[in-house]
Design an enzyme around this catalytic site. Sequence first.
Site, PDB file in Angstrom:
ATOM      1  N   SER A 384       0.853  -1.182   0.000  1.00 36.82           N
ATOM      2  CA  SER A 384       0.000   0.000   0.000  1.00 36.82           C
ATOM      3  C   SER A 384       0.890   1.234   0.000  1.00 36.82           C
ATOM      4  O   SER A 384       2.083   1.152   0.279  1.00 36.82           O
ATOM      5  CB  SER A 384      -0.877   0.009   1.242  1.00 36.82           C
ATOM      6  OG  SER A 384      -0.127   0.480   2.343  1.00 36.82           O
ATOM      7  N   HIS A 407       1.152 -10.652  -5.947  1.00 37.19           N
ATOM      8  CA  HIS A 407       1.391  -9.440  -6.736  1.00 37.19           C
ATOM      9  C   HIS A 407       1.296  -8.168  -5.904  1.00 37.19           C
ATOM     10  O   HIS A 407       1.731  -7.118  -6.322  1.00 37.19           O
ATOM     11  CB  HIS A 407       0.409  -9.359  -7.901  1.00 37.19           C
ATOM     12  CG  HIS A 407      -0.949  -8.831  -7.544  1.00 37.19           C
ATOM     13  ND1 HIS A 407      -1.706  -9.329  -6.514  1.00 37.19           N
ATOM     14  CD2 HIS A 407      -1.689  -7.825  -8.088  1.00 37.19           C
ATOM     15  CE1 HIS A 407      -2.850  -8.668  -6.455  1.00 37.19           C
ATOM     16  NE2 HIS A 407      -2.863  -7.762  -7.387  1.00 37.19           N
TER      17      HIS A 407
END
Lengths: 484, 144
Positions: A384, A407
């Site tokens: 993030s 991923h």
Amino acid sequence: MNSDKLKKISECLYEAPAESRPGMLVPARVYATDDLIRTMDDAALTQITNVAMLPGIQKYAILLPDGHSGYGFPIGGVAAIDPDSGVISPGGIGFDINCGIRLVATSLTLEDIKPNIRKLVDMLFTSVPSGVGAKGMISLSDKKFDDAMIKGAVWAVENGYGDQSDLEFIEENGRMKDADPASVSQKARERGRNQIGTLGSGNHFLEIQVAKKENFFDERIAKDFGIYLDDQIVIMIHCGSRGFGHQVATDYLQRFLSVMKPKYGLSMPDRELACAPFYSEDGQAYYSAMNCGINIAFLNRQLIMHRVREVFSDVFKRSPAELGIRLVYDVCHNTAKLEKHIVNGKEKKLLVHRKGATRALPKDTAGIPSRYKSSGQPVIIGGSMESGSYLLAGCPGAEETFYSTVHGSGRTLSRSQAKKQFRGDVLRKDMEERGIYVRTASYSGLAEEAGAAYKNVDEVVRATELAGLSMPAVCFVPIGNIKG
Amino acid sequence: MPYELLEEITRADIAFKISGKDIPELFLSAAEAVISVMIENPKSISHRKKRKAEFKNAAIDMLLYDFLNELIYVKDAESLLLIPKTINLTKNTNNAFIIKCEFFGEQIDDGRHVLKTDVKAVTLHNLTAAESETGWAAVFVLDV
């Protein structure tokens, strides 16, 4: 996710047997630690067991540690299908064909960049169009667009957007061979024509990151990949094929839905899993159009990297070569590719669908750059915007997942849940106080991408390593972020 | 509310439940929901451009799919934000549904339109459109 319904195979691996739902052809396997499996939603389990019903699927339907529900296939889903007897499914690739991630190294350090971070982020925000309605840096005529669909990143380099040496460090060298523009609709051309070189929105980003001394896990492999300085600056680019790929998927999903039952006698529990035999007219048409989508995404990321080179060169008044700007690697997330894998002791050609998953080849495997042969294929995991991102290397243990790994970190909150908890403008200010300078095309979009909306990336990487799917070399923390 | 967000269907994308007293109203509400994902202030879209379009499908849910995909297509192909003004529903002799739509809208202007999310596609995941107790109801998931 309620793991009571699953059989625990090992510390990081759960299984839903093929008998657990009617129609499953193989077991569904979920790679996760106990902590991660609790954060996975039940819809993701339903979706991966649906995937286990795809005709021709081999061994297992796989959900990786960053998995969560999407549409049709879960995100973090892998399905390897026998192309001779099985199908291709656009839902197993997703609308954003070859959404992927690219890591660019520099020889700059945090100290070099700190005085200029705002200027760099502001200039990148201007140079790399993002968000709704953004127009790209080039607009192609029909002939040139066809060439670009066929050549991908090779077209970019031939037209002055990058160096020949970049191509070696892109999955498939930046060009899928079986791409045929004749399979692409006029609508896809019109949607994609003006968007080449744009970032998009949602979870797409362009980020300036730093490799801090304490975040090196394997210095030899990191050095092999070109990350060798304490506080070294890198740039990460996450985006896909934009409206072009979205329309290719939309076109073929409708086409497959209309032919799968009457023409091929196929049915699936979710229409997003619409499929057609790989070697049918419909299957081959989609495959060749999808490969055009993969190539356009390679081109897109190549053009964005070109802009990054220009901006850094402008700001530091030195050439990209003098700044040590080089492509570490570019990986695809949403693809179906023909690859050779071992099934029941025999090598077999399989069509590996990866949706929100990364190919991860171990060392000494064909298909990875010679420079990385002794380390394995670089795997880039975008965390993030508030946490960190990882560079890993492929491992032999990934044979069980058809050499696939995670991923990203994967969501724990939906977008609306995130917006209820965070405000984009407050978040931006808060991040700036913590040393992450953000520019965004949309504050509400920024709130949706808050760090707390995602799983703990460190735990995802731990699960990946424990399961033997890939091993971490170095972690990067963000200092500048452009959000679409 | 003519539309509401559904949390349990998908974590990565955006799911809506739509209602309307009849099919045209259902479609108008669905378009409103899609535009609300793209920009914060749909009321800021002026009537500078007019557009007519016709959609035909034997199934109402797929008709909705075609109709909503058009809004996404023009957003990318022409940088155009379109809102349907009127929708007329008929059936042809083969019992397929036909809607004739009038749209208004304008080019995306980031000075006036507060941009949100670039919608990639309407998905077929859990897509439904059917009669309900109060008229018509639909569920769809947008890939964003």
